[in-house]
Design an enzyme around this catalytic site. Structure first.
Site, short mmCIF file in Angstrom:
data_model
loop_
_atom_site.label_atom_id
_atom_site.label_comp_id
_atom_site.label_asym_id
_atom_site.label_seq_id
_atom_site.Cartn_x
_atom_site.Cartn_y
_atom_site.Cartn_z
N ASP A 46 0.74 -1.31 -0.10
CA ASP A 46 0.10 -0.01 -0.06
C ASP A 46 0.91 1.45 0.19
O ASP A 46 0.41 2.24 -0.52
CB ASP A 46 -0.87 -0.23 1.21
CG ASP A 46 -2.23 -1.07 0.90
OD1 ASP A 46 -2.47 -1.45 -0.14
OD2 ASP A 46 -2.91 -1.13 1.92
N GLY A 47 1.99 1.43 0.83
CA GLY A 47 2.96 2.35 0.75
C GLY A 47 3.39 2.82 -0.68
O GLY A 47 3.44 4.04 -1.01
N GLU A 124 -4.99 10.30 4.05
CA GLU A 124 -5.36 10.99 5.28
C GLU A 124 -4.45 12.25 5.32
O GLU A 124 -3.34 12.02 4.73
CB GLU A 124 -5.30 10.20 6.62
CG GLU A 124 -4.12 10.01 7.33
CD GLU A 124 -3.52 8.69 6.68
OE1 GLU A 124 -2.46 9.05 6.23
OE2 GLU A 124 -3.95 7.85 6.77
N TYR A 164 -4.56 4.98 9.42
CA TYR A 164 -4.13 5.84 10.45
C TYR A 164 -5.48 6.23 11.30
O TYR A 164 -5.47 5.94 12.49
CB TYR A 164 -3.25 6.77 10.47
CG TYR A 164 -2.92 7.60 11.74
CD1 TYR A 164 -1.99 7.13 12.57
CD2 TYR A 164 -3.32 8.92 11.81
CE1 TYR A 164 -1.57 7.73 13.84
CE2 TYR A 164 -2.92 9.59 12.76
CZ TYR A 164 -1.94 9.05 13.97
OH TYR A 164 -1.57 9.66 15.19
#
Length: 270
Positions: A46-47, A124, A164
């Site tokens: 995902d990063g 986010e 997060y």
């Protein structure tokens, strides 16, 4: 179809990226083009996909994305590292199918004045104070909602609600909903200071404005990348008119993805 391959620096990811390029080079209908792609394939996790999104965000309205994961299953990566041939076959038979998710617009106004900075988040944005307590007034659609005191605030998209946001007590939102969320980070609630203490779900015709009242140094992030440490006067958050598009060859159903990631496959299938 023109395809960009965006890989992290890991050995396994580089091996997959090399194999993917070789198969694309053998295709009659596909080509590798990192400058003007129609499809962006991220190889990693995902990063890596977040980095790929920001690398190509200026043309995000003209591309679709696909994720190959070389580690644990992610929320944006639907294909396994051993499924390169199957993915290339899907690309060759592509008919434009896809699914789009909301993005978060960020506008930052500084104490020193001048031009505002703008940002775009897939997951986010967080605002935190380095030391001491962050004090800020929170407005919803220009109406004061609460005065916040605590460590900070997290504003997330639906697809970022499992990241997060979840760790600070935010709700999980299906990305098919066009909304953003505000979650408090360690708010102070006592007889003197009170906040709602619950996540806020913001509708498409609403926006959030955070006006800083404390003088301590703050850190503003976008998808975990620090984008400002300068003195901030206010930040505006709203649902972006732009959206991220994923090629939907076999996009995993959202709630099954959540169940498998946080509860476990065995329990999810019971």
């Amino acid at each position: 179809m023109k395809i960009a391959i965006y890989s992290n620096l890991g050995e396994s990811s580089n091996n997959v990226a090399t194999s993917l390029k070789q198969e694309i080079d053998q295709s009659q209908s596909l080509s590798v083009d990192g400058l003007n792609p129609e499809m962006v394939i991220s190889v990693g996790g995902d990063g890596t996909l977040l980095s790929a999104f920001h690398h190509y965000q200026d043309i995000s309205d003209r591309i679709r994305m696909v994720g190959i994961h070389t580690g644990h299953l992610g929320f944006y990566t639907d294909w396994r590292d051993y499924e390169v041939s199957e993915l290339v076959d899907s690309l060759e038979h592509d008919n434009g199918q896809g699914v789009t998710y909301p993005l978060l617009d960020i506008r930052v106004n500084y104490v020193t004045g001048g031009l505002a900075d703008v940002g775009l988040a897939l997951n986010e944005s967080t605002l935190k104070q380095i030391n001491g307590t962050m004090v800020a007034d929170l407005y919803i659609k220009n109406q004061l909602f609460e005065s916040f005191r605590g460590d900070g605030l997290c504003v997330s998209t639906p697809s970022g609600s499992t990241a997060y946001n979840k760790s600070v007590g935010g709700a999980i939102i299906n990305p098919l909903l066009n909304a953003i969320q505000v979650a408090e980070i360690s708010s102070i609630n006592n007889r003197v200071f009170r906040t709602l203490g619950s996540p806020l779900i913001i509708a498409p015709d609403e926006w959030i404005k955070v006006v800083l009242k404390s003088s301590g140094q703050t850190i503003l992030t976008c998808d975990h990348q620090v984008i400002s440490t300068e003195p901030i006067a206010s930040i505006e958050y709203r649902i972006s008119k732009r959206r991220i598009a994923f090629a939907q060859y076999r996009h995993t159903q959202f709630w099954r993805r959540v169940s498998n990631s946080f509860i476990g496959r065995a329990k999810a299938d019971d």
